[in-house]
Write an enzyme that holds these catalytic residues in place. Sequence first.
Site, PDB file in Angstrom:
ATOM      1  N   SER A  29     -18.800 -46.890  70.067  1.00 40.57           N
ATOM      2  CA  SER A  29     -19.858 -47.893  70.169  1.00 40.57           C
ATOM      3  C   SER A  29     -20.173 -48.159  71.634  1.00 40.57           C
ATOM      4  CB  SER A  29     -19.443 -49.208  69.486  1.00 40.57           C
ATOM      5  OG  SER A  29     -18.320 -49.779  70.147  1.00 40.57           O
TER       6      SER A  29
ATOM      7  N   SER B  52     -15.630 -53.120  85.532  1.00 41.07           N
ATOM      8  CA  SER B  52     -16.396 -54.309  85.171  1.00 41.07           C
ATOM      9  C   SER B  52     -16.650 -55.097  86.436  1.00 41.07           C
ATOM     10  CB  SER B  52     -15.592 -55.166  84.187  1.00 41.07           C
ATOM     11  OG  SER B  52     -16.155 -56.453  84.027  1.00 41.07           O
TER      12      SER B  52
ATOM     13  N   TYR C 225      -7.693 -59.764  81.265  1.00 41.84           N
ATOM     14  CA  TYR C 225      -8.707 -58.713  81.342  1.00 41.84           C
ATOM     15  C   TYR C 225      -9.061 -58.416  82.794  1.00 41.84           C
ATOM     16  CZ  TYR C 225     -13.162 -56.285  80.648  1.00 41.84           C
ATOM     17  OH  TYR C 225     -14.184 -55.376  80.683  1.00 41.84           O
TER      18      TYR C 225
END
Length: 273
Positions: free
Chosen positions: A13, A134, A147
């Site tokens: 995905s 990120s 994270y």
Amino acid sequence: MSLKTVLITGTSSGIGLASAVAAAQSGWRVIATMRDTAKAGPLLAAAEAAGVSVEVRALDVTDPVSVTASLAGLDRLDALVNNAGAGHLGTLEQESVEDVRAVMEVNFFGVLHVTKAALPMLRASKGRVVTVTSVGGVVGQPFNEAYCAAKFAVEGFMESLAPVAATVGVSVSVVEPGAVASEFVSNVAGRDTVVEQAGPYAPALTAYLARTRDAFAAAQTPADAAAAIVELLEAGQPAFRVQTSDAARAFTAVKLTDRDGSAVQALTGAWIA
């Protein structure tokens, strides 16, 4: 002449799926990996709709045996895209150290497992490693402690590896998406139930979730992020650090003045030249 081959992790995905399709459209042989190949339907449908094909393989980035198996039988590998990852929402007082270790295992050690296994083939092809991190690997964010720690670790590891890998002909880059509309985001940011267990942190968490939903209302698409990844695969001299949107560039600029990493690479590269 055979097609260049790229292995991409986490393609069931989101950014991974979009990157697999986009790379195939750009003429790459794509080895599209995911932990559960039973979830390959959306990827295969997207590839068919785009008029391309991808080869699906099982790969659990936390399992070295699975990593080795995913590379078995490849006669060459020109690029690796480390995309597989897992989001996590929480704060230290209310979760175990084991919870944090699990986040590190997927988002940090998973990247290391796959990269280490791929490097011999990438040395042979003078290939490249592209790792999706990120903006959370640059700027720490509330309730994303584990994270962001994992993504900070990936950024530091890859920034340190890059000049070393360059001496054997392998380029290393990191891609820093900001808000991307994907299942990855909804699975993390849509957890209203966590507020009920947040205790003294509930007001702050409620505000964070509201802000996050607003941010992702204007999120870029996975295809937009994938375009930046494919650009790195195609670049003659890929930059070390790339953000995938103006919003991501503005956000990381709060902390980074050396946006493309060139000054750091020149400095540390000179140490071992």
